[in-house]
Scaffold this motif. Structure first.
Motif, short mmCIF file in Angstrom:
data_model
loop_
_atom_site.label_atom_id
_atom_site.label_comp_id
_atom_site.label_asym_id
_atom_site.label_seq_id
_atom_site.Cartn_x
_atom_site.Cartn_y
_atom_site.Cartn_z
N ASN A 146 0.83 -1.21 0.00
CA ASN A 146 0.00 0.00 0.00
C ASN A 146 0.87 1.26 0.00
N ARG A 147 2.07 1.14 -0.51
CA ARG A 147 2.96 2.28 -0.70
C ARG A 147 3.53 2.22 -2.11
N ALA A 148 3.69 3.36 -2.71
CA ALA A 148 4.32 3.40 -4.03
C ALA A 148 5.77 2.95 -3.91
N PRO A 149 6.27 2.18 -4.87
CA PRO A 149 7.70 1.84 -4.85
C PRO A 149 8.56 3.09 -4.75
N GLY A 150 9.54 3.04 -3.88
CA GLY A 150 10.39 4.20 -3.66
C GLY A 150 9.95 5.07 -2.51
N HIS A 151 8.74 4.87 -2.02
CA HIS A 151 8.26 5.61 -0.85
C HIS A 151 9.13 5.22 0.35
N PRO A 152 9.39 6.15 1.27
CA PRO A 152 10.26 5.83 2.41
C PRO A 152 9.82 4.63 3.24
N THR A 153 8.51 4.33 3.25
CA THR A 153 8.04 3.18 4.02
C THR A 153 7.63 2.01 3.13
N SER A 154 8.02 2.05 1.86
CA SER A 154 7.77 0.90 0.99
C SER A 154 8.53 -0.32 1.48
N ILE A 155 9.80 -0.13 1.81
CA ILE A 155 10.64 -1.19 2.39
C ILE A 155 11.26 -0.59 3.65
N VAL A 156 10.73 -0.98 4.80
CA VAL A 156 11.09 -0.31 6.05
C VAL A 156 12.44 -0.79 6.58
N ARG A 157 13.22 0.14 7.11
CA ARG A 157 14.47 -0.20 7.78
C ARG A 157 14.24 -0.41 9.26
N HIS A 158 13.20 0.23 9.79
CA HIS A 158 12.77 0.01 11.18
C HIS A 158 11.28 0.32 11.25
N SER A 159 10.59 -0.34 12.17
CA SER A 159 9.15 -0.16 12.28
C SER A 159 8.72 -0.30 13.72
N ASP A 160 8.10 0.74 14.27
CA ASP A 160 7.58 0.76 15.63
C ASP A 160 8.60 0.20 16.63
N GLY A 161 9.82 0.71 16.54
CA GLY A 161 10.86 0.35 17.48
C GLY A 161 11.67 -0.88 17.14
N THR A 162 11.34 -1.56 16.06
CA THR A 162 12.05 -2.77 15.66
C THR A 162 12.90 -2.51 14.42
N VAL A 163 14.19 -2.81 14.51
CA VAL A 163 15.08 -2.71 13.36
C VAL A 163 14.88 -3.92 12.46
N VAL A 164 14.93 -3.71 11.15
CA VAL A 164 14.76 -4.79 10.18
C VAL A 164 16.08 -4.96 9.44
N PRO A 165 17.01 -5.77 9.98
CA PRO A 165 18.34 -5.90 9.38
C PRO A 165 18.30 -6.34 7.91
#
Length: 282
Positions: free
Chosen positions: A104-123
């Motif tokens: 539900n995000r356009a490709p390239g949007h900052p939250t399209s592929i999250v690096r961290h989310s609600d306090g959790t890092v996504v290595p």
């Protein structure tokens, strides 16, 4: 002195052992010889899935965090399927976790592929290359949205009315703040159908119903409704249901039954008014 050739990135993200990116329930209009007019609803669930491609392992995210709302819309897969059964309509789900790519995000949007989310890092997303991002778009994001687009086109080409119903759930707390709404209706352009649903929900005893809460619908923050519904001028509903209310079978059945009752009523009111407006301008 010889130097080792740099490792090549795999050409594909998904393997034959991974699930297909799109899950469908109910009867599709694509390729159908004949469809009864019935109800106009096409249900879509951008964040229903929890799957992660085998090539990505666990993405460095713990089992506990992969069970949280950061990975999927908790309760929405079950609620959406019950609703599709009750309405006898098609449901199109995304199979993969929003940790892999948010559909539900356009490709390239900052939250399209999250690096961290609600306090959790996504290595697994920390050092993603453009090639890797492109594979996620090509193999997960695009097939999902192409299926939605094809479904809508097939119904419109058959002369059937269409209302897009985008299903989401939200956590009861975010950034330490409690969220009082039981449900929220999100709207932007062409909001008339969704606002009817909002008003019918507000008439339900004991429900706290938000309007553009806990999120606002915009062309930037969302993708599915702006592209598939607003972009075609179609009526739509984007609904959010609080996750603690649909985390178990009883709540899921309650909300599916509620929406199965309210959506046809909203459609009857909406289509009746639209027909009256057409007669006045004829």
């Amino acid at each position: 002195m010889q130097h080792a050739a740099p490792a090549q990135e795999p050409s594909r993200l998904l393997t034959q052992d991974d699930p297909a990116p799109v899950i469908q329930f109910g009867t599709s209009a694509i390729g159908a010889q004949a469809l009864p007019p019935g109800l106009p609803f096409v249900l879509v669930s951008d964040h229903a899935g929890r799957a992660i491609p085998a090539t990505l392992g666990d993405m460095g995210v713990s089992d506990r965090d992969r069970d949280r709302h950061i990975a999927c819309d908790i309760g929405m897969a079950e609620t959406g399927r019950l609703l599709a059964q009750e309405l006898d309509c098609v449901l199109i789900e995304q199979a993969y976790s929003r940790l892999v790519i948010d559909c539900n995000r356009a490709p390239g949007h900052p939250t399209s592929i999250v690096r961290h989310s609600d306090g959790t890092v996504v290595p697994g997303n920390a050092d993603i290359t453009a090639h890797e991002e492109g594979r996620r778009v090509e193999e997960i994001f695009l097939p999902y949205h192409q299926r939605i687009g094809a479904e809508l086109s097939a119904r419109l080409d058959a002369g059937l009315p269409v209302v897009l119903i985008s299903l989401h759930s939200f956590t009861d707390r975010m950034n330490g703040q409690a969220r009082p709404w039981h449900t929220g209706v999100l709207h932007n352009r062409n909001p008339a159908f969704g606002l009817r649903v909002r008003d019918l929900l507000r008439a339900e005893e004991g429900l706290v119903v938000g309007s553009n809460e806990p999120y606002a619908l915009t062309d930037v923050s969302d993708y599915t409704v702006p592209v598939h519904a607003e972009g075609r001028g179609l009526p739509y509903l984007e609904i959010e249901i609080r996750q603690d209310l649909i985390s178990g079978p009883e709540g899921q059945a309650e909300w599916a039954a509620r929406l199965a009752r309210i959506l046809p009523q909203a459609w009857q009111e909406f289509s009746g008014q639209a027909m009256g407006a057409r007669k006045q301008t004829a």
